[in-house]
Design an enzyme around this catalytic site. Sequence first.
Site, PDB file in Angstrom:
ATOM      1  N   ALA A  70       0.833  -1.195   0.000  1.00  0.00           N
ATOM      2  CA  ALA A  70       0.000   0.000   0.000  1.00  0.00           C
ATOM      3  C   ALA A  70       0.870   1.248   0.000  1.00  0.00           C
ATOM      4  CB  ALA A  70      -0.880  -0.005   1.228  1.00  0.00           C
ATOM      5  N   GLY A 110       0.439  -5.064   1.543  1.00  0.00           N
ATOM      6  CA  GLY A 110      -0.875  -5.375   0.975  1.00  0.00           C
ATOM      7  C   GLY A 110      -0.760  -6.311  -0.218  1.00  0.00           C
ATOM      8  N   GLU A 113      -0.549  -9.710   1.086  1.00  0.00           N
ATOM      9  CA  GLU A 113      -1.843 -10.097   1.664  1.00  0.00           C
ATOM     10  C   GLU A 113      -2.822 -10.533   0.565  1.00  0.00           C
ATOM     11  OE1 GLU A 113      -2.061  -6.453   4.136  1.00  0.00           O
ATOM     12  OE2 GLU A 113      -2.667  -7.819   5.739  1.00  0.00           O
ATOM     13  N   GLU A 133       4.887  -3.638   7.211  1.00  0.00           N
ATOM     14  CA  GLU A 133       4.073  -2.595   7.866  1.00  0.00           C
ATOM     15  C   GLU A 133       4.629  -2.164   9.213  1.00  0.00           C
ATOM     16  OE1 GLU A 133       2.971  -5.193   6.257  1.00  0.00           O
ATOM     17  OE2 GLU A 133       1.309  -4.571   4.959  1.00  0.00           O
TER      18      GLU A 133
END
Length: 735
Positions: A70, A110, A113, A133
Amino acid sequence: MSWGRHIAPGQDNRKLPEVQVVISPLHPTRNSPCLAVLQALEDGLKRADADPSVKAVTICGENGKFSAGADIRGFSSPNKQGLGLGPIVSLIERSEKPVVAAIEGIALGGGLEVTLGCHYRIAHVQARMGLPEVTIGLLPGAEGTQRLPRLIGVPAALDIITTGRHISASEALKLGLVDEVVEENTVEAAIRLANRLIGQPLGHRRLSLKPVPKLPNMEAFLTEALVKVKKRAQGCLAPELCFQAIKAATEQPFADGVRKERELFNILLTSGQAKALQYAFFAERAVEKWTTPSGASWKTASPQPIRKAAVIGLGTMGRGIVTSLVKAKIPVVALEQDLEYLNTGRKAVMLLLEREAMKMEQGGQTLDFNNPARLQFAVDFDVLRDVDLVIEAVFENMALKKEIFNKLSRICKPEAFLCTNTSALNIDEIASVTSRPQQVIGTHFFSPAHVMRLLEIIYGRHTSPTTIATAMQLAKVMKKVGVVVGNCFGFVGNRMMFPYVQQAVFLLEEGSRPEDVDQVLEDFGFKIGPFRMSDLAGLDVGWRSRKDQGLTGPTLAPGTSARQRHGYRYSPLPDLLCEKGRFGQKTGKGWYQYEKAGGRTAKPDPWIHSFLSEYRDTHQIKTRFIDQEEILERCLFTLINEGFDILAEGIASGPEHLDVVYINGYGWPKHRGGPMFYASTVGLPNILAKLQKYSEIHPDVPQLRPSAFLKKLVAMGNPPLNDWMSYLHRQSNKL
Ligand code: NAD
């Protein structure tokens, strides 16, 4: 940006009619799952689901990169459309048609994920994966903390999520994070697999339906793991909350774990630490774009190639610098003053390189250092004739440095750059003895030089933009963070450190013990407090410098007051310790005691306690209790105050520079964003008020007098940090 239902470039659509290849044109530069990509992923998945001619789905990135995660700028502004990545990952997982992730390049955050929602994962052999993160103060908030432990077990998931480290494709395969690693075209391999999967049951591949693999001693394992995570985190919240989220996966059903993950994510998002860590992330990128007050800048200056370098002096610093150059694959000549020093230095360098090679081997890399074309040892300056750049790392002595630079100027080819690793000396004075002051620059490494990331790059009055650009390029190649600063005593880092350490010593005079002061600063988040640091670096280093400055030793004028120099307060405590041979770890005694000379475990020393109390008696200082707030404020606010002077003098072009220096060179806790960022969170009016208060109590300490720039910023209404520099030359009516 568009999102197509088309076959990847180079794929033959007609041969594989039943496979829907979903190409995700992710973030324009980083392939990040930005809002448009999320929307497109959702639309694409729904369309693939609804289209009976589509039998399977493959998800891949464009341009050989799956996804870099992200865009962290997005976290500060919550997504108004309410479109989150978590539900999309679930949507992928629920698909009745097999979904295969084709991981090329990188799959981070992300991006990774997304792959955890897929039923199968294929990675290219050179792909790297991770959930970084935590390094920006967050946790993988798209259900990653719940799916990863279900896939690879709790120990491996904890390691990956709480450290944020990247892993190679081969490690991912070993851990079971990916199903297959391929050397050829990953998308084609994924399509082939997707074809084979058509019609096969998928239930067992949906991670949300799987239990977390059990450990025989899960509770004990988690208790121990938490202790380790907290110790490493040193006050940073994110690793511990990552741990809590993973723990929830071991205790609760998937949906409850996801709720817990969201709750913890929101705590982190609003904690202030995430903001500080994200600031630190961008500050590091901002300092790459260097400028100087004379208008030189990264935009117009071009670095020169460094094909061969030399290091002079193989002491503490030179050894690490040589190691860094070899690791950066720059051929290097290492030079010492005589054969005895050379042999000692060579052994030390080889030992460091062997250790580095071993570490690199574990990551599947090799380090070639036994080749004389890569690393050469010498005592004769003549071997420096063909080098492109020299880094001098001899003793901190101006006369010696000048002698060496004069010699270098005569021997090295005219275009060679001459760098000095001085900690504080004047670059202009060193450059003055050469015939090429425009090619002389300070490259201030930090100890241990092969480990520490900071490289303070100091330009002198005559240093050319090309020289600065070349030093910055060198930092990059050596995987260091170069920060360009101006020339003044101690440059940025040591200049700001001086008042901090000075306050720490004054606090001892007034009533604190070394361990009290260290504890407060370590609780704040510093890796080690000022006294443990001083013991580690050696008290003799500062003693020598104070003797050179005439502050102590034989050159001190007779009759000088013990606790005053030039009319200001001075503490002779460190000098007194040195006179007693207490140099710190190297002598087994300093501000603390150690098990032996060279020992590393600092123990409070009763000798120091009674020495301090006798000292206070001798100088009629009334011992008082000093609370944690005063310790913290006096040490940190004087350091910050010096920072404002540095900015006002144009020694650094912005507060980020100071923050990057402190985070990467001085163990400042990153989750507090650096000293100047921290000042902005405390509020400049608060800092000013405290400095004024302490300055009134201690009028003989100029470092406590508030900087004029700090006063100006307060008068201007405490503007945000990004705007500080624009106020430097503005008039203020209130001053
Ligand atoms: P050191 O005493 O460990 O090593 C200096 C080396 O220089 C010695 O091996 C010595 O033999 C060699 N040397 C002296 N004269 C020489 C000559 N004429 N030709 C070739 N070699 C010569 O010192 P150090 O701690 O490595 O510091 C080196 C420089 O780095 C100093 O300027 C110091 O201020 C700076 N520095 C030190 C640190 C630190 O933590 N030690 C950190 C940053 C910068």
